[in-house]
Design a protein around this motif. Structure first.
Motif, PDB file in Angstrom:
ATOM      1  N   VAL A  24      31.774  31.381   2.616  1.00 37.88           N
ATOM      2  CA  VAL A  24      31.124  30.462   3.547  1.00 37.88           C
ATOM      3  C   VAL A  24      30.604  31.312   4.702  1.00 37.88           C
ATOM      4  O   VAL A  24      31.382  32.012   5.360  1.00 37.88           O
ATOM      5  CB  VAL A  24      32.095  29.365   4.038  1.00 37.88           C
ATOM      6  CG1 VAL A  24      31.450  28.509   5.128  1.00 37.88           C
ATOM      7  CG2 VAL A  24      32.533  28.497   2.863  1.00 37.88           C
ATOM      8  N   ILE A  25      29.292  31.264   4.920  1.00 35.44           N
ATOM      9  CA  ILE A  25      28.631  32.115   5.909  1.00 35.44           C
ATOM     10  C   ILE A  25      28.501  31.343   7.225  1.00 35.44           C
ATOM     11  O   ILE A  25      27.986  30.212   7.243  1.00 35.44           O
ATOM     12  CB  ILE A  25      27.216  32.533   5.435  1.00 35.44           C
ATOM     13  CG1 ILE A  25      27.205  32.970   3.970  1.00 35.44           C
ATOM     14  CG2 ILE A  25      26.622  33.573   6.374  1.00 35.44           C
ATOM     15  CD1 ILE A  25      28.212  33.969   3.550  1.00 35.44           C
ATOM     16  N   VAL A  26      28.938  31.975   8.316  1.00 36.74           N
ATOM     17  CA  VAL A  26      28.885  31.358   9.643  1.00 36.74           C
ATOM     18  C   VAL A  26      28.073  32.252  10.572  1.00 36.74           C
ATOM     19  O   VAL A  26      28.329  33.459  10.659  1.00 36.74           O
ATOM     20  CB  VAL A  26      30.307  31.138  10.202  1.00 36.74           C
ATOM     21  CG1 VAL A  26      30.264  30.595  11.627  1.00 36.74           C
ATOM     22  CG2 VAL A  26      31.102  30.213   9.290  1.00 36.74           C
ATOM     23  N   ARG A  27      27.097  31.659  11.243  1.00 37.48           N
ATOM     24  CA  ARG A  27      26.278  32.345  12.244  1.00 37.48           C
ATOM     25  C   ARG A  27      26.301  31.518  13.522  1.00 37.48           C
ATOM     26  O   ARG A  27      26.072  30.306  13.475  1.00 37.48           O
ATOM     27  CB  ARG A  27      24.825  32.532  11.760  1.00 37.48           C
ATOM     28  CG  ARG A  27      24.701  33.374  10.501  1.00 37.48           C
ATOM     29  CD  ARG A  27      25.023  34.850  10.755  1.00 37.48           C
ATOM     30  NE  ARG A  27      25.014  35.621   9.529  1.00 37.48           N
ATOM     31  CZ  ARG A  27      26.104  36.114   8.933  1.00 37.48           C
ATOM     32  NH1 ARG A  27      27.288  35.930   9.444  1.00 37.48           N
ATOM     33  NH2 ARG A  27      26.004  36.811   7.824  1.00 37.48           N
ATOM     34  N   GLN A  30      28.214  28.300  13.407  1.00 36.01           N
ATOM     35  CA  GLN A  30      27.693  27.222  12.576  1.00 36.01           C
ATOM     36  C   GLN A  30      27.705  27.673  11.118  1.00 36.01           C
ATOM     37  O   GLN A  30      27.259  28.786  10.818  1.00 36.01           O
ATOM     38  CB  GLN A  30      26.246  26.864  12.968  1.00 36.01           C
ATOM     39  CG  GLN A  30      26.085  26.376  14.383  1.00 36.01           C
ATOM     40  CD  GLN A  30      26.701  25.011  14.601  1.00 36.01           C
ATOM     41  OE1 GLN A  30      26.589  24.115  13.778  1.00 36.01           O
ATOM     42  NE2 GLN A  30      27.389  24.851  15.725  1.00 36.01           N
ATOM     43  N   ILE A  31      28.195  26.815  10.233  1.00 39.08           N
ATOM     44  CA  ILE A  31      28.136  27.124   8.805  1.00 39.08           C
ATOM     45  C   ILE A  31      26.687  27.015   8.367  1.00 39.08           C
ATOM     46  O   ILE A  31      26.046  25.980   8.563  1.00 39.08           O
ATOM     47  CB  ILE A  31      29.035  26.169   7.995  1.00 39.08           C
ATOM     48  CG1 ILE A  31      30.508  26.411   8.366  1.00 39.08           C
ATOM     49  CG2 ILE A  31      28.813  26.353   6.487  1.00 39.08           C
ATOM     50  CD1 ILE A  31      31.487  25.427   7.763  1.00 39.08           C
ATOM     51  N   VAL A  32      26.160  28.116   7.801  1.00 37.20           N
ATOM     52  CA  VAL A  32      24.747  28.147   7.428  1.00 37.20           C
ATOM     53  C   VAL A  32      24.514  28.303   5.924  1.00 37.20           C
ATOM     54  O   VAL A  32      23.414  28.034   5.441  1.00 37.20           O
ATOM     55  CB  VAL A  32      23.971  29.254   8.190  1.00 37.20           C
ATOM     56  CG1 VAL A  32      23.993  28.989   9.696  1.00 37.20           C
ATOM     57  CG2 VAL A  32      24.521  30.642   7.871  1.00 37.20           C
ATOM     58  N   ALA A 151      37.725  27.834   1.637  1.00 41.04           N
ATOM     59  CA  ALA A 151      36.905  28.717   2.478  1.00 41.04           C
ATOM     60  C   ALA A 151      36.233  27.925   3.601  1.00 41.04           C
ATOM     61  O   ALA A 151      36.142  28.407   4.737  1.00 41.04           O
ATOM     62  CB  ALA A 151      35.871  29.454   1.633  1.00 41.04           C
ATOM     63  N   HIS A 152      35.764  26.718   3.294  1.00 46.24           N
ATOM     64  CA  HIS A 152      35.180  25.854   4.332  1.00 46.24           C
ATOM     65  C   HIS A 152      36.210  25.545   5.415  1.00 46.24           C
ATOM     66  O   HIS A 152      35.914  25.647   6.613  1.00 46.24           O
ATOM     67  CB  HIS A 152      34.663  24.546   3.728  1.00 46.24           C
ATOM     68  CG  HIS A 152      33.205  24.551   3.443  1.00 46.24           C
ATOM     69  ND1 HIS A 152      32.242  24.318   4.397  1.00 46.24           N
ATOM     70  CD2 HIS A 152      32.537  24.762   2.305  1.00 46.24           C
ATOM     71  CE1 HIS A 152      31.051  24.382   3.846  1.00 46.24           C
ATOM     72  NE2 HIS A 152      31.199  24.658   2.568  1.00 46.24           N
TER      73      HIS A 152
END
Length: 178
Positions: A24-27, A30-32, A151-152
């Protein structure tokens, strides 16, 4: 914060038996994006692991091997990457064992364990299991032991902690993995 949350499920007690993986990618908190895949571990499944996560040997017959997935995953595991997991020693251990088993280069990356951040920032909780911390922070954990849902939840735990306690409370707990 920018980071990647990841979670493995394994077919057995062997660290080389990864049968599913989620990122889970966070930038900017914010989860993106997200990635989920079943993995063919090319090993037998233990009934206890199947009871926990519900993934069976026949479910992964046509899934890629970890080596086939790694080319897509490697860019998330660099010296400049922060990679988090709930009980990170387990997930980092699965990654290392699987890469070593398949003769792939071990990456260097920054790691953070949300069990450790939760113990430090929420010591009042009765335990610091993923489902307990998620419930305490009002985070919906749909299917515990589904790699993507776990993961979320892990990502949302760290987002919550950064928002509530600040990044400065968390950064001392970051370790370099190599």
């Amino acid at each position: 914060m920018d980071f990647v949350a990841f979670d493995f499920e394994t077919a057995s007690a062997k660290r080389t038996s990864a049968c599913s993986l989620a990122l889970v990618i966070v930038r900017d908190n914010q989860i993106v994006d997200e990635l989920y895949s079943l993995i063919n571990p090319q090993t037998e499944f233990n009934y206890r692991n199947v009871q926990i996560h519900g993934i069976r040997e026949q479910d992964v017959q046509d899934a890629p091997t970890f080596g086939e997935l790694w080319i897509h995953l490697a860019p998330f595991f660099t010296a400049n990457s922060l990679v988090i997991a709930h009980n990170a020693p387990f997930d980092n251990g699965v990654l290392k064992a699987t890469l070593t088993d398949q003769n792939l280069t071990l990456p260097t990356y920054q790691s953070l364990d949300t069990v450790r951040t939760s113990r430090k920032l929420s010591p009042e909780l009765p335990n610091h299991k993923l489902n307990t911390v998620a419930a305490a922070y009002d985070i919906d954990l749909h299917h515990h032991h589904n790699a993507l849902d776990d993961a979320h939840a892990c990502a949302e735990i760290l987002i919550h902690q950064v928002n509530q306690f600040g990044a400065s409370a968390i950064t001392p707990l970051i370790k370099t993995i190599n």
